[in-house]
Scaffold this motif. Sequence first.
Motif: not given
Length: 408
Positions: A53-74
């Motif tokens: 069910d891809v229509s209900s996906l909540l995405l979380r990306r380690p990158f924000d504004r071109g920089q890797c900021v969420a290092w635990d997730g990365q």
Amino acid sequence: MAAMALVLDHGGGNLVVGCAEDEAEPRVVPNMKAKVKGRTETYLAEQVESCADVSSLLLRRPFDRGQCVAWDGQREIWDHVFRDVVKVEPGDRTLLITEPMFTLDALKQELDETLFEKYGFPSCLVTTAPALTMQYASKRFEGPIAKGGCGIVVDVGFSATHIVPCFDGRVLNYATKRVDVGGRALTNYMKELVSFRSVDVMDETYVIDKVKEETCFCSLDFVKDLMAAGRRRNQGPFTLEYVLPDGVNFLRGFVRHKENGVGSAMGEDHQEKITRDQILHMNNERFVVPECLFNPTMMGIKQAGIPEAIVQAVQETHPNLHGLLYGNVVVTGGTSKLPNFCARLTQELRPLVPEHMDVSIAMPEDPITCAWEGGRMLARSPGFDRMLVTREEYLEEGHHRIRRRYLV
């Protein structure tokens, strides 16, 4: 040591990873975590493709504004990639990894600590994707300018577009320009347009990203196409129907072709299963969204478009280099795969360049993996070992001193 190198192109949208000694193609996996609304399971990287069910996906990306900021997730994503995708032990491998342009020093330090202390890589080389792209171009493209490692890399990436002049294979950082429009911004803009005109899709980032990839193109005459699209709204030359996934009959969306009423991979028996609410009518959105690459003011970004940014970057370099840079413009990045992108860029750039200078724009066979291919070439080169920083040197000298030793 070079024969046991792991090459990782660390991008905001995708991770391109593989072993330098392998002849196989690299693995391209999304750099993301995803969860389904109301459920506990987490999908990492390529596991997202197996979600029903891809229509209900909540995405979380380690990158924000071109920089890797969420290092635990990365680090969680890297753990999965090293263990389950390429199946290597970091302690046994040399690593060649890319980092974003203009990375802040604190984030560079976080990267070094992660590579040497958390994963225990015995030696590493940190560089940028444009540097590796020029490495690729110098080996694969014809002509003396490309062979000399001179040119401009136009990296139309996930978070932004970077215009990177290179000379003798080295990045000229002082002349590098950034346009804050990339794949992510285009997807968000398409969500806004579709939500305003048709149906609310502000929470359907994954689905709309696929819609963008499958339906959008760059217009070669924006005003003319805009007028043509407005004359016959639902029956114009650019009108098409995109069937959204419902999680039951259709797990993925697809373009419904007019000749048979269904997608190319679907049989006619599925026609009755398509409800009216599933059909997304696309018209001028298909070329209005990519137009922001050439005119960012359309989405409220007060910056020059890509052609003007190329000229600005060239003007920052020595006048003797201008002809060489315009003569080898290398387009890369996943967003550059939009149809007609290179043709439109040539059309816009040629009037801005002096008449006595040639303009040559080329795109690698696969603009997503060409930086990784350049990294594999570099890892196989005789001088690769001399570029590396070892873990012992990092522990002895610290972050700031080893950073000065990276040559590319």
